[in-house]
Scaffold this active site. Structure first.
Site, PDB file in Angstrom:
ATOM      1  N   SER A  13       6.109  -6.895   1.520  1.00  0.00           N
ATOM      2  CA  SER A  13       6.358  -5.523   1.950  1.00  0.00           C
ATOM      3  C   SER A  13       7.818  -5.383   2.377  1.00  0.00           C
ATOM      4  O   SER A  13       8.732  -5.683   1.613  1.00  0.00           O
ATOM      5  CB  SER A  13       5.378  -5.151   3.073  1.00  0.00           C
ATOM      6  OG  SER A  13       5.445  -3.775   3.382  1.00  0.00           O
ATOM      7  N   HIS A  21      -0.299  -4.822  -1.663  1.00  0.00           N
ATOM      8  CA  HIS A  21      -0.858  -4.487  -0.351  1.00  0.00           C
ATOM      9  C   HIS A  21      -2.373  -4.412  -0.457  1.00  0.00           C
ATOM     10  O   HIS A  21      -3.013  -3.414  -0.110  1.00  0.00           O
ATOM     11  CB  HIS A  21      -0.284  -3.155   0.131  1.00  0.00           C
ATOM     12  CG  HIS A  21       1.151  -3.230   0.569  1.00  0.00           C
ATOM     13  ND1 HIS A  21       2.189  -3.497  -0.315  1.00  0.00           N
ATOM     14  CD2 HIS A  21       1.720  -3.075   1.787  1.00  0.00           C
ATOM     15  CE1 HIS A  21       3.328  -3.495   0.350  1.00  0.00           C
ATOM     16  NE2 HIS A  21       3.078  -3.254   1.624  1.00  0.00           N
ATOM     17  N   GLU A  77       5.419  -4.456  -6.877  1.00  0.00           N
ATOM     18  CA  GLU A  77       4.190  -3.838  -6.372  1.00  0.00           C
ATOM     19  C   GLU A  77       4.579  -2.766  -5.372  1.00  0.00           C
ATOM     20  O   GLU A  77       5.711  -2.721  -4.906  1.00  0.00           O
ATOM     21  CB  GLU A  77       3.287  -4.881  -5.710  1.00  0.00           C
ATOM     22  CG  GLU A  77       3.908  -5.622  -4.538  1.00  0.00           C
ATOM     23  CD  GLU A  77       3.860  -4.880  -3.211  1.00  0.00           C
ATOM     24  OE1 GLU A  77       2.953  -4.040  -3.020  1.00  0.00           O
ATOM     25  OE2 GLU A  77       4.741  -5.136  -2.360  1.00  0.00           O
TER      26      GLU A  77
END
Length: 320
Positions: free
Chosen positions: A105, A289, A209
């Site tokens: 992230s 995630h 992602e």
């Protein structure tokens, strides 16, 4: 490697129960856990002030008693810190202590910055974090744990997956490429374009992602990377779990496969124009995630194979 230092470089810990479950889960699987004194701080949405979070990163890199450094969570906040981080010092501390820096992230920005700013090979594991992955109400997923332990204890990555949504031009191809594996969160990678914190990697295997981004924004960011010349310099692009919100009525059926097809077409036009090798986009890479998730080492050479004789069977391997 059984000592872990837990720190919060980005967003504040909101779910303290998940955080405690995560610490407990790490201990159950054999880790001796030390917590950064700043781990549970909060200032607005951040885990402390910019100065406190910057110091937390410096302290983590210098934590001589730990071998694994794991972020509690992502969120937002590292972008603020990039200009003030002592990159050379961080890299030397990570190298001298033999640290593995683990997270994803928002941690993407920190890992990419370290790759861009340091010529020293570092162990940057793009993998699970305390709150979401280890702190889930049902415990860490066995598949996530297996990938994580294999990477941390054995220095090895072995990821097998079936690519469900693939551009028709890839059908029937037998693909084998070797190159540095890198990437992470799509929005974070786009945020460091044109900055000193984007590593110059060519011939790589780029993993991307994202979460909570409508499909059109995912397409727009992918096109930004393509138009900036990043995608065309890679050997393959692996799109992980994007966890996009539900489509709106305005989309009219437009979905992620349409966005991927658009970007693949742009890449194909680029390769034909430049007379270069085609760069395939492969989907459904098991990272994002979401859970379960695999993990990979940033910048470490990997081998990607694709066998279309039995579906679209993909395999990515790395060894430190």
């Amino acid at each position: 490697m059984n000592k872990v230092w837990v720190f919060s470089p980005s967003g504040a810990i909101i779910d303290t129960e998940a955080y405690q479950r995560g610490l407990d889960a790490l201990r159950v699987v054999g880790f001796d856990v030390s917590e950064s004194p700043e781990a549970c701080l909060r200032e607005q949405r951040f885990a402390g002030s910019d100065e406190q979070r910057l110091q937390a990163i410096v302290d983590a890199a210098n934590a001589s008693g730990a071998q694994l450094l794991m972020a509690t969570r992502g969120g937002y906040g590292l972008t603020r810190l990039l200009p003030g981080l002592p990159w050379a010092t961080l890299a030397e501390q990570l190298r001298s202590h033999g640290h593995v820096l683990c997270g994803h992230s928002d941690v993407t920005a920190l890992q990419l910055g370290l790759m861009a700013q340091s010529a020293i090979p570092l162990q940057l594991l793009h993998g699970p974090m305390v709150c979401f992955d280890f702190g889930g109400a049902e415990g860490i997923h066995p598949t996530t744990l297996r990938h994580f332990q294999t990477a941390v204890h054995d220095g090895r990555v072995e990821i097998d997956w079936e690519c469900q949504r693939v551009n028709p031009l890839v059908q029937g191809d037998q693909l084998e490429v070797i190159g540095p594996v890198w990437g992470g969160n799509l929005a974070m990678l786009c945020s460091v374009l044109g900055t000193p914190w984007l590593p110059a990697i060519t011939g790589g295997i780029l993993v991307l992602e994202d979460v909570n981004e409508p499909v059109y924004r995912i397409e727009r960011m992918l096109l930004q990377l393509q138009q900036a010349g990043i995608l065309g310099q890679q050997q393959a692009v692996l799109v992980g779990q994007c966890s996009e919100p539900a489509p709106s009525l305005h989309d009219g059926g437009y979905a992620l496969p349409d966005a991927i097809a658009c970007v693949q077409a742009a890449l194909d036009r680029e390769s034909r124009s430049n007379n270069t090798k085609r760069v395939p986009i492969l989907t459904d890479f098991p990272f994002g995630h979401t859970t379960p998730k695999a993990c990979f080492f940033q910048g470490v050479e990997g081998k990607l194979t694709v066998d279309a004789s039995r579906g679209i069977a993909c395999r990515l391997t790395q060894n430190l």
